[in-house]
Design an enzyme around this catalytic site. Structure first.
Site, PDB file in Angstrom:
ATOM      1  N   GLU A 170       1.272  -1.265   0.169  1.00  0.00           N
ATOM      2  CA  GLU A 170       0.106  -0.260   0.171  1.00  0.00           C
ATOM      3  C   GLU A 170       0.994   1.191  -0.237  1.00  0.00           C
ATOM      4  O   GLU A 170       1.228   2.271   0.823  1.00  0.00           O
ATOM      5  CB  GLU A 170      -0.806  -0.372   1.163  1.00  0.00           C
ATOM      6  CG  GLU A 170      -1.897  -1.111   1.510  1.00  0.00           C
ATOM      7  CD  GLU A 170      -2.602  -1.180   2.095  1.00  0.00           C
ATOM      8  OE1 GLU A 170      -2.700   0.306   3.427  1.00  0.00           O
ATOM      9  OE2 GLU A 170      -4.013  -2.166   2.142  1.00  0.00           O
ATOM     10  N   GLU A 368      -4.942  -8.505   0.562  1.00  0.00           N
ATOM     11  CA  GLU A 368      -5.489  -9.093   2.182  1.00  0.00           C
ATOM     12  C   GLU A 368      -6.605  -8.562   1.968  1.00  0.00           C
ATOM     13  O   GLU A 368      -7.539  -7.863   1.047  1.00  0.00           O
ATOM     14  CB  GLU A 368      -5.169  -7.411   2.509  1.00  0.00           C
ATOM     15  CG  GLU A 368      -3.651  -7.135   3.486  1.00  0.00           C
ATOM     16  CD  GLU A 368      -3.023  -5.764   4.336  1.00  0.00           C
ATOM     17  OE1 GLU A 368      -3.693  -5.157   4.217  1.00  0.00           O
ATOM     18  OE2 GLU A 368      -2.229  -5.123   4.106  1.00  0.00           O
TER      19      GLU A 368
HETATM   20  C1  BGP Z   1      -3.882  -2.410   5.223  1.00  0.00           C
HETATM   21  C2  BGP Z   1      -2.646  -2.624   5.839  1.00  0.00           C
HETATM   22  C3  BGP Z   1      -2.802  -3.538   6.905  1.00  0.00           C
HETATM   23  C4  BGP Z   1      -3.842  -2.987   8.420  1.00  0.00           C
HETATM   24  C5  BGP Z   1      -5.274  -3.361   7.500  1.00  0.00           C
HETATM   25  C6  BGP Z   1      -6.214  -2.973   8.783  1.00  0.00           C
HETATM   26  O1  BGP Z   1      -4.364  -1.189   4.518  1.00  0.00           O
HETATM   27  O2  BGP Z   1      -1.877  -2.812   5.060  1.00  0.00           O
HETATM   28  O3  BGP Z   1      -1.261  -2.850   7.830  1.00  0.00           O
HETATM   29  O4  BGP Z   1      -3.700  -2.163   8.765  1.00  0.00           O
HETATM   30  O5  BGP Z   1      -4.988  -2.048   6.845  1.00  0.00           O
HETATM   31  O6  BGP Z   1      -5.998  -1.710   9.657  1.00  0.00           O
HETATM   32  P1  BGP Z   1      -7.219  -1.016  10.465  1.00  0.00           P
HETATM   33  O7  BGP Z   1      -7.039  -1.281  12.029  1.00  0.00           O
HETATM   34  O8  BGP Z   1      -6.553   0.197  10.259  1.00  0.00           O
HETATM   35  O9  BGP Z   1      -8.823  -1.198  10.199  1.00  0.00           O
END
Ligand code: BGP
Length: 472
Positions: A170, A368
């Site tokens: 990202e 993800e």
């Molecule tokens: C994604 C990132 C992760 C993780 C996930 C959930 O965008 O790649 O590193 O942080 O989001 O994040 P959050 O806890 O902000 O919902």
């Protein structure tokens, strides 16, 4: 699109797994890891971190990786994405590589291989070493060179143990968080500097790909992008134009140079119009053109819905892409209130089709996906979190992903965010994402109901889809 109940079988050798990053899971360890931007942020703004939790311990993977890799097996992982910490390998960002750090990663990656889990290694996940941040972070070309040296060292030291490599997770995140929306260090509001950061990370990624190609490795190298398919409120030309701009700024800005090696002309023209073009050389553009990625990771959480602006933006305010559009809240949407994100399963299908049709159907995987939920202890029965919502979320998305594969998308796997509940930037441990619950006080791990589901899913290489789950 209406997807019928059926057994959804996935292609052979499908990658089932999950992802996390060094800063979010390892803890400090004992290799003399250097400080990162998160320590700098913590010094300055401890109040910004949920419940005041920093990165000292996180999920303690550094000390517990052997047991945790066993838990990966128990939850059906055949692959797993971690990141290699630049600040652990090079405590000052550059200089001599730390041998203890090399030994740690070699031991951990060897253990994963021994247990039949393919390691996917990412080389940057929001974790700039402090010494590099003091030089200006991604704004500084010397930092780009130091990053490429770090990557080259990783290819050399761990090339025999890594299944696939990724230059960035990202890369839009540090631009948004650090230069536009005030949620990452250095907490600057300056879009022009953000554009320079964006350009330099795209260049850094291309130069890492260039360095990778000099190593005789079987693995591939790619990038992981967070992509939100963008939908206009209506067919009105103004709404559609608003969506086109949002898409250019937030999706095509990184997708085009990474996969096609070029920048979208309309985005470049818009940046020119606002005097936002970054500094670059012709050689940079050549490097970006000639070193595109070999595989693409797709992080999909939510769609982006926009409409034409209904009020004018103050031109005395700092420039933001929102000069061109406003967010649109679709009536009747499904919604995760803990994270404030819409749940829209068809988005995963639309995203894959876009990659099929507009990016040469490059080899890709979902890198993800999932939902973060607060106070999951509410759902503990007989010692286990009964996270039916997470199982429903995964099944819904997999049903659409299965359809995308049936329709010819070159999708090789599905990774969840995440394995064991882990620390998540300023949200720390607020929203839990894991297949495995973490007790923060004792570090005890307990497999959630979703972890059992995931094991069965991987074992059967599919699941019976009973229709959409709606009870979020
Ligand atoms: C994604 C990132 C992760 C993780 C996930 C959930 O965008 O790649 O590193 O942080 O989001 O994040 P959050 O806890 O902000 O919902």
């Amino acid at each position: 699109m209406n997807i019928q109940p059926q057994f959804m079988r996935f292609p052979d050798e499908f990658w089932w797994g999950s992802a996390w990053s060094a800063e979010q899971a390892e803890g400090r360890g004992n290799t003399g890891k250097g400080r990162t931007q998160w320590d700098m942020s913590w010094d300055k703004y401890p109040h910004r971190f949920y419940q005041g939790i920093n990165t000292d311990t996180t999920t303690d993977f550094f000390y517990r990786y052997r047991d945790d890799i066993e838990l990966m097996k128990q939850t059906g992982h055949n692959s797993f994405r971690l990141s290699i910490s630049w600040a652990r390998l090079f405590p000052d960002g550059i200089g001599e590589v730390c041998q203890e750090a090399v030994e740690f990663y070699r031991a951990m990656l060897s253990e994963m291989n021994a247990k039949g889990i393919k390691p996917f290694a990412n080389l940057y996940h929001f974790d700039m070493p402090e010494a590099m941040m003091q030089l200006g972070g991604w704004e500084n070309r010397d930092v780009v060179a130091a990053y490429v040296h770090f990557c080259d060292t990783c290819f050399q030291e761990f090339g025999d143990l890594v299944f696939h490599w990724f230059t960035f997770n990202e890369p839009l995140g540090p631009v948004l968080g650090g230069y536009m929306e005030d949620f990452h260090y250095p907490n600057v509001i300056d879009f022009k500097r953000g554009v320079q950061v964006g350009f330099n990370t795209i260049l850094a990624s291309a130069l890492a790909v260039k360095a990778f190609k000099r190593h005789p490795l079987q693995s591939k190298i790619g990038i992981i992008l967070n992509l939100s398919p963008t939908y206009p409120r209506s067919e009105n030309p103004r709404d559609k134009e608003a969506a086109e701009y949002a898409d250019l700024f937030y999706n095509r800005s990184f997708l085009d140079p990474s996969v096609r090696g070029t920048f979208p002309p309309k985005l470049v023209a818009t940046l020119h119009e606002h005097d936002l073009i970054p500094e670059f050389t012709e050689q940079d553009l050549n490097d970006i053109r000639e070193n595109t990625v070999q595989i693409l990771g797709l992080n999909y959480y939510e769609p982006r819905r926009v409409k034409a602006r209904t009020s004018s933006f103050s031109h005395d305010a700092p420039f933001m892409p929102e000069w061109y559009f406003e967010s649109y809240i679709m009536p009747g949407r499904k919604f995760n209130p803990h994270r404030g994100w819409e749940i829209y399963e068809q988005g995963i299908y639309d995203l894959c089709i876009d990659i099929r049709d507009n990016y040469g159907n490059i080899e890709a995987f979902i890198s993800e996906n999932s939902m973060g939920v607060a106070n999951e202890e509410r759902f503990i029965r007989d010692g286990q979190v009964h996270d039916d919502y997470r199982i429903g979320f995964i099944q819904n998305h997999l049903a659409y992903l299965h359809q995308a594969i049936t329709d010819g998308c070159n999708i090789k796997g599905y990774h969840l965010w995440t394995f064991i509940d882990c620390w998540s930037w300023i949200n720390a441990y607020k929203n839990r994402y894991g297949l495995i619950r973490l007790d923060l006080k004792t570090q005890q791990r307990t497999i959630k109901k979703s972890g059992e589901f995931y094991q069965a899913l991987s074992q059967q290489n599919g699941f019976y889809f009973n229709g959409l789950y709606v009870d979020f």
